[in-house]
Structures are given as C-alpha cells and as structure tokens.
Design a protein around this motif. Structure first.
Motif, PDB file in Angstrom:
ATOM      1  N   ARG A   1       0.825  -1.214   0.000  1.00 44.44           N
ATOM      2  CA  ARG A   1       0.000   0.000   0.000  1.00 44.44           C
ATOM      3  C   ARG A   1       0.855   1.258   0.000  1.00 44.44           C
ATOM      4  O   ARG A   1       0.532   2.245  -0.672  1.00 44.44           O
ATOM      5  CB  ARG A   1      -0.937  -0.017   1.217  1.00 44.44           C
ATOM      6  CG  ARG A   1      -2.109  -0.965   1.059  1.00 44.44           C
ATOM      7  CD  ARG A   1      -2.970  -1.018   2.305  1.00 44.44           C
ATOM      8  NE  ARG A   1      -4.170  -1.823   2.080  1.00 44.44           N
ATOM      9  CZ  ARG A   1      -4.989  -2.235   3.043  1.00 44.44           C
ATOM     10  NH1 ARG A   1      -4.725  -1.915   4.297  1.00 44.44           N
ATOM     11  NH2 ARG A   1      -6.051  -2.955   2.758  1.00 44.44           N
ATOM     12  N   ALA A   2       1.943   1.237   0.751  1.00 45.66           N
ATOM     13  CA  ALA A   2       2.838   2.400   0.774  1.00 45.66           C
ATOM     14  C   ALA A   2       3.405   2.657  -0.606  1.00 45.66           C
ATOM     15  O   ALA A   2       3.462   3.811  -1.060  1.00 45.66           O
ATOM     16  CB  ALA A   2       3.956   2.165   1.779  1.00 45.66           C
ATOM     17  N   LYS A   3       3.791   1.598  -1.304  1.00 41.89           N
ATOM     18  CA  LYS A   3       4.328   1.752  -2.666  1.00 41.89           C
ATOM     19  C   LYS A   3       3.249   2.242  -3.615  1.00 41.89           C
ATOM     20  O   LYS A   3       3.477   3.132  -4.450  1.00 41.89           O
ATOM     21  CB  LYS A   3       4.863   0.396  -3.144  1.00 41.89           C
ATOM     22  CG  LYS A   3       5.398   0.380  -4.573  1.00 41.89           C
ATOM     23  CD  LYS A   3       6.801   0.972  -4.643  1.00 41.89           C
ATOM     24  CE  LYS A   3       7.499   0.639  -5.959  1.00 41.89           C
ATOM     25  NZ  LYS A   3       6.858   1.176  -7.149  1.00 41.89           N
ATOM     26  N   MET A   4       2.042   1.702  -3.479  1.00 41.84           N
ATOM     27  CA  MET A   4       0.928   2.082  -4.355  1.00 41.84           C
ATOM     28  C   MET A   4       0.575   3.557  -4.185  1.00 41.84           C
ATOM     29  O   MET A   4       0.391   4.282  -5.171  1.00 41.84           O
ATOM     30  CB  MET A   4      -0.281   1.201  -4.045  1.00 41.84           C
ATOM     31  CG  MET A   4      -1.516   1.482  -4.875  1.00 41.84           C
ATOM     32  SD  MET A   4      -2.820   0.284  -4.572  1.00 41.84           S
ATOM     33  CE  MET A   4      -3.287   0.706  -2.887  1.00 41.84           C
ATOM     34  N   ILE A   5       0.500   4.010  -2.936  1.00 47.56           N
ATOM     35  CA  ILE A   5       0.136   5.408  -2.682  1.00 47.56           C
ATOM     36  C   ILE A   5       1.276   6.349  -3.090  1.00 47.56           C
ATOM     37  O   ILE A   5       1.028   7.463  -3.554  1.00 47.56           O
ATOM     38  CB  ILE A   5      -0.261   5.590  -1.204  1.00 47.56           C
ATOM     39  CG1 ILE A   5      -1.574   4.827  -0.931  1.00 47.56           C
ATOM     40  CG2 ILE A   5      -0.431   7.060  -0.850  1.00 47.56           C
ATOM     41  CD1 ILE A   5      -1.963   4.737   0.523  1.00 47.56           C
ATOM     42  N   ALA A   6       2.527   5.878  -2.951  1.00 49.78           N
ATOM     43  CA  ALA A   6       3.658   6.695  -3.404  1.00 49.78           C
ATOM     44  C   ALA A   6       3.627   6.866  -4.915  1.00 49.78           C
ATOM     45  O   ALA A   6       3.917   7.955  -5.441  1.00 49.78           O
ATOM     46  CB  ALA A   6       4.972   6.051  -2.965  1.00 49.78           C
ATOM     47  N   ASP A   7       3.256   5.800  -5.628  1.00 50.74           N
ATOM     48  CA  ASP A   7       3.196   5.861  -7.097  1.00 50.74           C
ATOM     49  C   ASP A   7       1.940   6.584  -7.585  1.00 50.74           C
ATOM     50  O   ASP A   7       1.960   7.232  -8.636  1.00 50.74           O
ATOM     51  CB  ASP A   7       3.222   4.443  -7.682  1.00 50.74           C
ATOM     52  CG  ASP A   7       4.560   3.739  -7.468  1.00 50.74           C
ATOM     53  OD1 ASP A   7       5.540   4.434  -7.099  1.00 50.74           O
ATOM     54  OD2 ASP A   7       4.615   2.506  -7.654  1.00 50.74           O
TER      55      ASP A   7
END
Length: 701
Positions: free
Chosen positions: A624-630
């Motif tokens: 989720r952290a990667k998804m929201i960062a992207d």
C-alpha cells in the motif's frame, strides 16, 4: 434570536431549535430519547403508532411528537416559551397504555422469533411498557403473505406501523405493498399476493420494528449475539455502499447496510444484501492444473512453477485481463509484475469500455452521489440506473419526487420508477440534442446545476470513445461544468473499474486491449492469457491459448482455465476499492480464505520470485505504501474529489473525435441478479432471477 429558531423548554431545560423541527427532533436535540415505531427519519410521517406521545404544558392531552412541529407549539399565558415534558407521569402512563394496546394481539413467540435480540418492540416494551396486561381476550391471527424468496412474513406480529408501505411507495417507487381492510381486520399485504419486484425490497426487513418481515434466506440460522460483525464495503456494483458482514464460524450469514449519507444513506440493493450464500458455493479452494484435458489438484509450488514457465516466454504473446471484483492491491501487484516482464497487453476493462487514459474527471461520477440532491436537471445517456445502481436510482427518484427535477433519457425506454422524457434510443439523438433550441436541451441550459450521466451501455460499444466526446461536448454546451459544479458523470457497473483506471491498468505501447487479446488468442498469436477474476468475457474466443485463472469461484473463467490459482473473495481479504465517484475505501476481512486460497497480491509476489523479478514489497502495508507513493490520489481515503477541479477540466476534449452511430444504447446489465461469479453461485439470486423473468401476475377483471 434568528427568525428560524425558537426557544422552547424541554423537561425544564430551555433550548433553541429550528421552527421546522418536529417535537420528536427537538426532544432529541435536548438529549431525550423518544420511543417510536412508525416514525422513520427517511420516510413520510404517518403518526399512527402513538408511541412517541409527549406532554405539552397547558394542553388537555398528550401529543404525537413525530407529527407536530415546534412552530405549532403555544407559549405560556405570560409570554413564557412553549414547554413540553417527555418524562412526566402523564407521558409514562400514555406510553404504557399504547404499549398495552400494541400487545393485545401480538403473539408471545419471542423465543422462536427471528427478530429476537434486535427487536424494537421487545426493547421498548421492556423500557416503556407495563409488567402485565389487563386484556384476557383471545388474540387475533393473520394469514402470512407471500412476498417472494427474500422476505419471510409472520403477519400476526405486524403492528401496522406502515413503514414497509411507505418505503416501497416513496423510496423504492414500486407500490406493491399496502394496507387493506379496517379496524381489527386491517392487515399489510402485497396487492396481488405476489412477490415484491423492487431491487430494494430487502430494506423493509431492516425497517420492520417487529418480527413480521424478516430475512427468508437468513431465517433461523443464528441469533445476533452469536455473530462476528465486520464493517466493510459492498462490491456488487460501483457505488461502494457501506455494509456490515455478519459471520458465524466459517460462513457469512448476513450482509446489512451501514449508514453513510454520502453514498447509500441506509439502503442496500437486494443483490448486495442477499448474495452471501454464493460465497459458500462453487468455491476454488486449491490450485488445479489441466492434465490430459482434465483439471487435477496440484500443490502451490508446482502450480507456481507451471505459471512461471508459461510467463517466461515472449512478452508480446502474453495478455492479462482483470475482472470486476479486484481490489487495488491485486491490480497494483499484477501490473508491477507484468510490466517488469515487458507485457503490454493488459486491460482492466473486460467489458471493452472505451474510457481511461485521460484526465481522472473523464471517468468519474464527478457530481458525487450526494450531488444528485443538488442537481436540478438530469440527462441519462446509455444507462439504466435501476439495474446498474439501484440505491443511486432511488436518489434520482427522490430528486424528482421532492424537488420536481426533470429527467431525460437517451437509451432504453425502461421503468426507472420515476417519470422521464424519453428523447431517443441511439447516438444520433445525443449528437443532435445540442443543436436544438427547445425541449429538454433548454431544460438543461436553464438549470443552475445540470447533470449528465453516461453509462456503460454507451461506452462499451465500438464507438464508445466518440459517444464520450459527444456527451462531453453537450456538457460543455449546457454549462454542466463550471466553478463549484461538475455535472459530467460516468456511472460504472464494476467495483474494480475506477481503481483499474486510476492505476493505469491499461494497454501499454503496442499492447492490446481486451478485444485485441481475445482476437489474438483465437488466431493463435497469444500464447498465454491471465484472467484475474475475469468471467464476463467470451471464453470461447480464447482459442488454444494457455489460460491462467486467478479467482475464487468456479465460473466461466475457471471452466476454461488450464491452471487455477485460488484467491479469496472480497469478504476474506483486506483491500481497497475506488467507487464510481472516485472515493477510495477500505475493506476489512470478515473471515479467512477458503482452503488453500491465497490473496491475489501474495500470489503475484510469490510468482515474481519464481520469475526472478521479485516485487519490492513483502506485506500488505509495504504494498500500500508503494501504491500510494506511485499514485498519490489513492491515499485520500473516503474522499470524493467532486468539483474540485471543475474549473480546469476541459470536458469537451475527452474521448475521441468521430461520428457516433445511431445504434440504440442498451444497458450491459441483462439480469440484475446474475452479474458476477458470486451472484451466479447464489441460490437466492437464482430464485430472484427466475421470479423476475416469470410471467407477471394479473389483477382480476
């Protein structure tokens, strides 16, 4: 003091409330609890149970607090503010009397009543009733009524509050329930003694304050205190209604609505409410591989090796199609893996909708669902909201009923539960409408907040992109997009669709869309096709391609698959979805996945390690952290963007240029009850579908 406010005295406490408040609302504003049976905040006032009686100081008898406004109260003889008492001996005696009358004919069958433990009559008789009754006469009995496969009736318990009658008449727009006869012969029934045909009929179960109307599929399965209750969201359509899933052991036994005034208020469609039995049937609970033409169970390690081998070939000959029930995390992991492999033929639009790739406002319900309450003219293009989003359709009906909002339709001439002007059936009507100077185009231009709703019936055609442009040009012409208001809306039918478009789960450079993948597979140019819960495609078009199916039900995709990797349903995993208005919502897990099933994103993470392309996250939080960062827009939980960027959105430039054909718009929802794999596995939904398509009952001549 404002003219709209008035000082009153409630149980000796002076408060200030709006003149338009009922006495019941004023009492609750003062922190007093008023019992009630017939009164409901979202229905008209009936005033027929009398449980809400209060004492008006100076009045000769108690007054029904639900049916009298603050403005009608009289002040004291010396100019004192009007006063009422909610806890006086008079009120206590009145409530006891009312309760005693309500229980004259009520059967004492609480131990076997399905409403036991969550019954308003039970609770209020304890709090406000007498310890015994003075009536010794025989109780009357009422014959039970047939209301279809969803509603169980024991009408002897009915107290004639008429909540069900008002709901189907006012909210659902399907006046099939009413009260007949008078006095002690009065009873609630369906007029033709047939099933209720509304897509919202299950809501009368929640509204019934006694055990007269209960859930037929849930009947006698559990008591409320035995259930684990999980607050989550609905994925049966693109609205993302707030729900509560009730579980006992390893089974979902009930799905109920939760209150959210911005989305579903407190209503829920019948499919969303009763589809739960489909979660128990035809489940995929272990990996399968096709050996000598037959699917055989295999271990996870072997299944992943087979998948890795098939995905190690030419990336141009691999296609990926995502279905309608995928969570954001599943789509993100799938996109990351296949992008790393060089696969460009990926698509999250299994219905072939010609949308996405442009501004986010191009594919959102920009007015927001609650914005329907502000619209003063509505044009529906290629959509039947009664089948595609019944709760949203109820809002449109309320806009017509309460504010006289005019509705125009370009598409099918269907029963939407409210009157509308049928402008035409096909694309030419849409393109020609903007050139007219009178009729419905004038209604749209004269409106302060016009709304245009484009459905999948318009966008899944070959010229869907051109229809989108035509609708955008019309929206610009009538002033539907302005500062503070964006009246251009797309109504999706799939819970996963907006999320897939936000993530760019679309064909890359040189890649094929869903139709292209199927065409190439049929010709033999596509060697491997991955179906991520995609069951609504024509699997016969897949030809001899090796099909990897990742999903939770043995539906069309699994039947065609050469390799099945079992995944959990939405109730069995933590996930995020984006609804049709762009609102990002979180889903909580209500129970564990079936058998050996693993979460979709975890399958892709394990597969990436087998392929030597290990994804950069090991758990859901990291993903989720990667998804929201992207994609930062996905970090705005429970936020619908609405008209935030209406001033900069060029609505006339969306879609693609070209001539729209005059082919009629047809809603993609052919059968409301059987739109996805879970619904098709449900026995209850099958019964509803059969009933819907049975010959209608006719009144006697």
């Amino acid at each position: 003091m404002s003219e709209d406010l008035r000082k009153i005295i409630v149980d000796g406490e002076e408060i200030e409330v709006p003149n338009s408040y009922t006495l019941l609302q004023a009492a609750e504003a003062a922190g007093r609890e008023i019992p009630r049976f017939c009164y409901h905040e979202r229905l008209s006032v009936a005033g027929n149970c009398r449980m809400c009686l209060v004492e008006l100081v100076g009045a000769p008898k108690p007054a029904a607090s639900c049916a009298m406004n603050v403005r009608d109260m009289r002040g004291g003889p010396n100019g004192e503010p009007p006063a009422m008492n909610t806890l006086s001996p008079m009120v206590k005696k009145a409530r006891e009397g009312v309760m005693e009358f309500l229980l004259i004919n009520h059967p004492l069958d609480c131990p076997i009543c399905d409403q036991g433990g969550e019954c308003d009559l039970q609770d209020q008789s304890l709090m406000y009733g007498r310890p015994q009754t003075r009536f010794a006469e025989n109780k009357r009995a009422v014959e039970d009524k047939y209301m279809g496969p969803l509603i169980n009736t024991i009408m002897t318990r009915c107290i004639q509050c008429t909540r069900c009658v008002r709901f189907v008449t006012e909210v659902a727009g399907s006046p099939e329930i009413g009260m007949i006869n008078r006095g002690e012969d009065a009873e609630i029934t369906t007029y033709l003694e047939s099933a209720v045909h509304s897509e919202l009929s299950g809501n009368v179960i929640d509204l019934c304050p006694v055990g007269a109307l209960t859930s037929k599929p849930y009947a006698y399965n559990a008591r409320p205190w035995e259930l684990r209750k999980t607050e989550t969201i609905d994925v049966m359509d693109a609205m993302g209604a707030w729900t509560r899933v009730d579980v006992r052991g390893t089974s979902v036994l009930r799905i109920l609505p939760r209150v959210n005034d911005d989305i579903n208020e407190e209503w829920l469609s019948d499919k969303s409410r009763f589809v739960w039995d489909g979660l128990q049937r035809q489940r995929l609970d272990k990996p399968y591989a096709r050996v000598k033409g037959k699917l055989q169970p295999v271990g996870w390690d072997e299944a992943l090796k087979i998948a890795a081998d098939k995905l190690s070939g030419d990336a141009k000959k691999i296609g990926v199609i995502a279905g309608d029930l995928c969570a954001l995390e599943d789509l993100k992991a799938a996109k990351d893996l296949f992008t790393s492999l060089g696969v460009t033929s990926i698509d999250g639009r299994q219905d072939g909708a010609k949308i996405g790739g442009g501004a986010r406002e191009e594919y959102l319900f920009n007015s927001t669902i609650a914005g329907i309450d502000e619209a003063d003219a509505i044009l529906l293009v290629g959509t039947n909201p009664r089948l595609e989003a019944p709760v949203l359709n109820a809002r449109i009906r309320r806009a017509w009923l309460e504010r006289g909002v005019k509705v125009g339709v370009i598409g099918e001439n269907a029963d939407l539960t409210y009157p509308y002007e049928h402008l035409g059936a096909g694309g030419k009507t849409l393109t020609e409408l903007g050139g007219k100077r009178s009729g419905f185009i004038k209604t749209l231009k004269d409106a302060k907040k016009p709304m245009i709703v484009v459905g999948m019936g318009a966008l899944t055609r070959a010229d869907g992109g051109k229809v989108l442009r035509a609708a955008g040009e019309l929206a610009a012409k009538v002033g539907a997009v302005a500062e503070g208001w964006n009246g251009f809306n797309v109504l999706h039918t799939a819970a996963a669709r907006v999320g897939a478009l936000d993530l760019g789960f679309l064909p890359g450079k040189g890649g094929k869309d869903t139709a292209g993948i199927l065409k190439a597979a049929k010709k033999g140019d596509m060697e491997t096709v991955v179906l991520l819960g995609a069951d609504e495609i024509d699997t016969a078009e897949l030809g001899d391609a090796f099909v990897i199916y990742i999903g939770h039900h043995g539906d069309a995709g699994a039947h065609r698959a050469d390799l099945i990797l079992p995944a959990p349903a939405w109730t069995e995993k933590y996930g995020m979805w984006v609804n049709t208005e762009g609102r990002v919502q979180m889903n909580d897990r209500a129970l564990f996945p079936k058998g050996e099933a693993k979460e979709d994103w975890a399958i892709f993470r394990a597969l990436s390690a087998k392929l030597g392309r290990t994804l950069p996250y090991d758990n859901l939080d990291q993903l989720r952290a990667k998804m929201i960062a992207d994609y930062p827009v996905l970090g705005g939980l429970d936020h619908a963007p609405g008209s935030a960027s209406a001033g900069t959105f060029d609505v006339a430039a969306i879609g693609e240029a070209g001539e729209v054909t005059d082919k009629p718009f047809v809603s993609p929802v052919k059968d409301f009850y059987l739109t996805n794999a879970v619904a098709r596995a449900s026995k209850t939904m099958a019964e509803c579908s059969a009933l819907k398509h049975a010959p209608a009952a006719q009144a006697a001549e």
